[in-house]
Design a protein around this motif. Structure first.
Motif, PDB file in Angstrom:
ATOM      1  N   ARG A   1       0.827  -1.213   0.000  1.00 37.53           N
ATOM      2  CA  ARG A   1       0.000   0.000   0.000  1.00 37.53           C
ATOM      3  C   ARG A   1       0.857   1.257   0.000  1.00 37.53           C
ATOM      4  O   ARG A   1       0.473   2.281  -0.561  1.00 37.53           O
ATOM      5  CB  ARG A   1      -0.924   0.002   1.217  1.00 37.53           C
ATOM      6  CG  ARG A   1      -2.042  -1.009   1.091  1.00 37.53           C
ATOM      7  CD  ARG A   1      -2.833  -1.100   2.362  1.00 37.53           C
ATOM      8  NE  ARG A   1      -3.781  -2.206   2.312  1.00 37.53           N
ATOM      9  CZ  ARG A   1      -4.334  -2.731   3.391  1.00 37.53           C
ATOM     10  NH1 ARG A   1      -4.041  -2.266   4.580  1.00 37.53           N
ATOM     11  NH2 ARG A   1      -5.187  -3.726   3.266  1.00 37.53           N
ATOM     12  N   ARG A   2       2.006   1.197   0.660  1.00 37.42           N
ATOM     13  CA  ARG A   2       2.860   2.387   0.682  1.00 37.42           C
ATOM     14  C   ARG A   2       3.518   2.629  -0.675  1.00 37.42           C
ATOM     15  O   ARG A   2       3.968   3.730  -0.963  1.00 37.42           O
ATOM     16  CB  ARG A   2       3.928   2.245   1.778  1.00 37.42           C
ATOM     17  CG  ARG A   2       3.311   2.329   3.162  1.00 37.42           C
ATOM     18  CD  ARG A   2       4.279   2.110   4.289  1.00 37.42           C
ATOM     19  NE  ARG A   2       3.535   2.074   5.552  1.00 37.42           N
ATOM     20  CZ  ARG A   2       4.081   1.878   6.742  1.00 37.42           C
ATOM     21  NH1 ARG A   2       5.385   1.696   6.847  1.00 37.42           N
ATOM     22  NH2 ARG A   2       3.335   1.860   7.818  1.00 37.42           N
TER      23      ARG A   2
ATOM     24  N   VAL B   1       1.847   2.052  -3.509  1.00 34.72           N
ATOM     25  CA  VAL B   1       0.775   2.323  -4.468  1.00 34.72           C
ATOM     26  C   VAL B   1       0.057   3.598  -4.042  1.00 34.72           C
ATOM     27  O   VAL B   1      -0.431   3.686  -2.931  1.00 34.72           O
ATOM     28  CB  VAL B   1      -0.227   1.143  -4.501  1.00 34.72           C
ATOM     29  CG1 VAL B   1      -1.425   1.499  -5.376  1.00 34.72           C
ATOM     30  CG2 VAL B   1       0.436  -0.117  -5.030  1.00 34.72           C
TER      31      VAL B   1
ATOM     32  N   ASN C   1      -0.575  16.284   5.479  1.00 27.97           N
ATOM     33  CA  ASN C   1      -1.301  15.344   4.634  1.00 27.97           C
ATOM     34  C   ASN C   1      -0.394  14.789   3.543  1.00 27.97           C
ATOM     35  O   ASN C   1      -0.327  13.587   3.330  1.00 27.97           O
ATOM     36  CB  ASN C   1      -2.508  16.045   3.998  1.00 27.97           C
ATOM     37  CG  ASN C   1      -3.790  15.826   4.791  1.00 27.97           C
ATOM     38  OD1 ASN C   1      -4.397  14.763   4.708  1.00 27.97           O
ATOM     39  ND2 ASN C   1      -4.170  16.809   5.568  1.00 27.97           N
TER      40      ASN C   1
ATOM     41  N   THR D   1       2.324  12.280   4.507  1.00 31.36           N
ATOM     42  CA  THR D   1       1.920  11.060   5.214  1.00 31.36           C
ATOM     43  C   THR D   1       2.717   9.817   4.813  1.00 31.36           C
ATOM     44  O   THR D   1       3.360   9.182   5.656  1.00 31.36           O
ATOM     45  CB  THR D   1       0.417  10.781   5.000  1.00 31.36           C
ATOM     46  OG1 THR D   1      -0.317  11.935   5.363  1.00 31.36           O
ATOM     47  CG2 THR D   1      -0.034   9.613   5.865  1.00 31.36           C
ATOM     48  N   VAL D   2       2.676   9.464   3.538  1.00 33.06           N
ATOM     49  CA  VAL D   2       3.335   8.211   3.145  1.00 33.06           C
ATOM     50  C   VAL D   2       4.864   8.296   3.258  1.00 33.06           C
ATOM     51  O   VAL D   2       5.483   7.368   3.787  1.00 33.06           O
ATOM     52  CB  VAL D   2       2.883   7.766   1.742  1.00 33.06           C
ATOM     53  CG1 VAL D   2       3.578   6.467   1.345  1.00 33.06           C
ATOM     54  CG2 VAL D   2       1.377   7.572   1.710  1.00 33.06           C
TER      55      VAL D   2
ATOM     56  N   LEU E   1       5.567   7.546   6.744  1.00 30.66           N
ATOM     57  CA  LEU E   1       5.372   6.122   7.061  1.00 30.66           C
ATOM     58  C   LEU E   1       6.555   5.308   6.554  1.00 30.66           C
ATOM     59  O   LEU E   1       6.972   4.331   7.158  1.00 30.66           O
ATOM     60  CB  LEU E   1       4.081   5.594   6.420  1.00 30.66           C
ATOM     61  CG  LEU E   1       2.760   6.109   6.983  1.00 30.66           C
ATOM     62  CD1 LEU E   1       1.595   5.640   6.124  1.00 30.66           C
ATOM     63  CD2 LEU E   1       2.572   5.642   8.420  1.00 30.66           C
TER      64      LEU E   1
ATOM     65  N   ARG F   1      -0.811  14.118  -2.348  1.00 25.64           N
ATOM     66  CA  ARG F   1      -0.552  13.162  -1.275  1.00 25.64           C
ATOM     67  C   ARG F   1      -0.298  11.766  -1.853  1.00 25.64           C
ATOM     68  O   ARG F   1       0.578  11.043  -1.391  1.00 25.64           O
ATOM     69  CB  ARG F   1      -1.742  13.153  -0.314  1.00 25.64           C
ATOM     70  CG  ARG F   1      -1.513  12.348   0.932  1.00 25.64           C
ATOM     71  CD  ARG F   1      -2.668  12.453   1.884  1.00 25.64           C
ATOM     72  NE  ARG F   1      -3.849  11.749   1.391  1.00 25.64           N
ATOM     73  CZ  ARG F   1      -4.943  11.549   2.121  1.00 25.64           C
ATOM     74  NH1 ARG F   1      -5.016  12.028   3.347  1.00 25.64           N
ATOM     75  NH2 ARG F   1      -5.958  10.909   1.604  1.00 25.64           N
TER      76      ARG F   1
END
Lengths: 244, 318
Positions: free
Chosen positions: B75-76, B78, B96, B99-100, B103, B149
């Protein structure tokens, strides 16, 4: 004939309405009572604050994690909610007296009673606050690769903070009122003066115990609002929730 | 790049969302999944980042069964855009977008640089917008933040679930155009979900048309318009099929070379304009034919009859 301005006409009405309370007439007397019993007053007030804060803190420590658990484990939710509701329906006095054989007379018993009573608003609001976070937001967070813990920590809890704090504030205001009953089990607090005052028909003494409680409730509520702002929440939002 | 191999998804309550679907999304293209509500297009898309797991069949990502991949890592890698409601309102625009990368554990300088670059690209300069909250922005700006984002960690694949669905028509068209420009530079593979045929035709290199749980036709926009596979597709495209064809056909495909003839003195169209614009200009000018010019130099001419024949393969293209 010249009629009196409307605001003046209201004054006698107010006096009539408040006369049975006798509060305004007794206020100077109550003030004198407090100043002449200053150290005793401080002792009762401090005990009262301790009763509320200790029980409130314990309730937060139990209710918030329990509320979070209810949202993580849907099957446990009815049980947890039922527990909170039951806790609220038992009268505080009953809890206090039920606790008597276990914890004896004193501070601990009073705190236990207040604690049980403080749980529900916090529990309900923690659950509601987390569940109210829009599905789309949670799904976006998951879709971006947040783990369940990260979704809780970075999205759900921050978004739920205003609602959770509304619960804490409601619960602490209720707690200030309920703590007057601590006197019955030797827990002390402002209830000492109020209940003795009533028994002795000493109105000054009763009011000297009652009015500081009202001020304490307002102060605590504002204190928690400040704490919330410090934690990054929007206190205005939970103001609306509290008054709603 | 992404391959769906006989994928079926049945929910716990027995509803079959998609049944036995197979198709492949090619690298660097935009594939649009389109169909009415409840047709399974969103379900299909969510299989890719494993928000939904298939009941049967396999989804491959660059040749690997995605079940073999760690879902959090996947998911990170994509990008994921959903309607503007997916923004985190309790965070600033800057947070915002970060975010990724956060992570993924990028260092602060790299994140700061990336956020600046992306907000610049989205026309939301970080000095002005970085510290605002999404609630302070307009719908179009919010959606730009959503796209920024999703692009933040340089994904090879982007999933876009009705990203422009909640916008007014003008803002939507603006964002679509901007996004097409951005995408041309980025070389990212996109899976795009929409219920709007117009949007599908405009955004897609390939279109996958879904009926309830079923992939009916998977083809280029031109082919879908010219050879609708069945009545469902024909109905779904609508009665203005001819107009939509013009919309996806560039002028350069229908014009013919000028042989020095005299052309009416009207504003020319560009070879890259759509045939729809050419038709509109023809209706406006009443000239019967239009010059086609590239960089001020006339390179061809287009007539009403040429537009009518957009599906005629014998018409020469230049």
């Amino acid at each position: 004939m010249v009629s009196a301005p409307p605001e003046l006409a209201l004054v006698p009405l107010l006096e009539i309405a408040l006369a049975p309370l006798g509060i305004f007439e007794e206020l100077p007397g109550a003030y004198d009572f407090i100043t002449s019993n200053w150290s005793q007053f401080l002792h009762h007030l401090w005990t009262h604050i301790k009763l509320v804060l200790v029980s409130e803190l314990l309730a937060i420590l139990v209710a918030v994690p329990l509320g979070i658990a209810a949202t993580r484990f849907p099957r446990a939710k009815p049980t947890i909610k039922g527990f909170g509701n039951t806790a609220q329906t038992i009268p505080t006095l009953a809890i206090i007296f039920l606790m008597l054989p276990v914890t004896g007379i004193g501070f601990v018993t009073a705190v236990a009673g207040l604690f049980v009573y403080a749980l529900l608003p916090i529990l309900t609001n923690t659950i509601a606050g987390i569940e109210d976070v829009e599905d789309g937001v949670v799904e976006a967070a998951r879709g971006m690769g947040m783990t369940d813990t990260e979704v809780l920590r970075k999205i759900e809890l921050p978004k739920a903070i205003p609602v959770i704090f509304a619960g804490i504030r409601t619960s602490s205001v209720i707690g200030v009122g309920t703590a007057y009953l601590a006197f019955f089990v030797g827990g002390g607090g402002l209830g000492t003066w109020v209940l003795q005052g009533i028994k002795l028909y000493n109105m000054e003494m009763a009011i000297a115990g009652a009015v500081p409680g009202a001020l304490l409730a307002i102060t605590l509520d504002s204190g928690f609002a400040l704490l919330e702002r410090y934690l990054g929440g929007d206190a205005q939002q939970s103001d609306d929730l509290v008054s709603a | 790049m992404i391959e769906f191999d006989n994928v079926t998804k049945q929910y716990d309550d027995g509803t079959v969302a998609i049944e036995d679907i197979s198709f492949e999304v090619e690298e660097g293209t935009t594939t649009v999944l389109v169909g009415p509500s409840g047709c399974g297009k969103t379900t299909t898309m969510k299989l890719v980042n494993r928000l939904i797991e298939p009941t049967e069949g396999t989804v491959y990502f660059e040749g690997t069964d995605i079940e073999q991949k760690d879902e959090i890592e996947l998911r990170r890698d994509v990008g994921y855009v959903i309607q503007e409601i997916g923004l985190f309102d309790h965070m600033t625009v800057r947070e915002n977008v970060a975010t990724v990368p956060k992570l993924k554990g990028w260092d602060d300088d790299r994140i700061r640089e990336r956020v600046r670059e992306l907000l610049e690209l989205m026309d939301l300069p970080v000095e002005e917008y970085g510290d605002q909250h999404p609630t302070e922005l307009s719908g179009g700006q919010r959606q730009r933040v959503g796209v920024a984002r999703a692009l933040a960690a340089d994904p090879d694949v982007m999933l876009m679930d009705e990203p422009f669905g909640a916008l007014d028509p003008i803002t939507r068209a603006e964002l679509q155009d901007e996004f097409l420009d951005i995408q041309a530079e980025l070389d990212v593979t996109i899976l795009f979900v929409t219920h709007s045929v117009e949007e599908a035709l405009k955004m897609g290199d390939r279109i996958a048309i879904f009926d309830v749980g079923e992939l009916v036709q998977y083809d280029t926009p031109q082919n879908v318009l010219e050879n609708p596979k069945n009545d469902f597709v024909r109905d779904f495209i609508g009665q203005d099929r001819e107009l939509k064809k013009l919309q996806v056909t560039p002028v350069r495909k229908v014009m013919y070379e000028t042989n020095g003839e005299r052309l009416p003195d009207v504003d020319p169209v560009a070879p890259s304009d759509t045939a729809q614009i050419a038709l509109s200009r023809l209706l406006e000018t009443d000239a019967g034919r239009l010059p086609v010019a590239r960089d001020g130099e006339v390179v061809g001419v287009v007539e009403e009859a040429d537009l009518r024949g957009t599906s005629d393969p014998t018409r020469g293209s230049i």
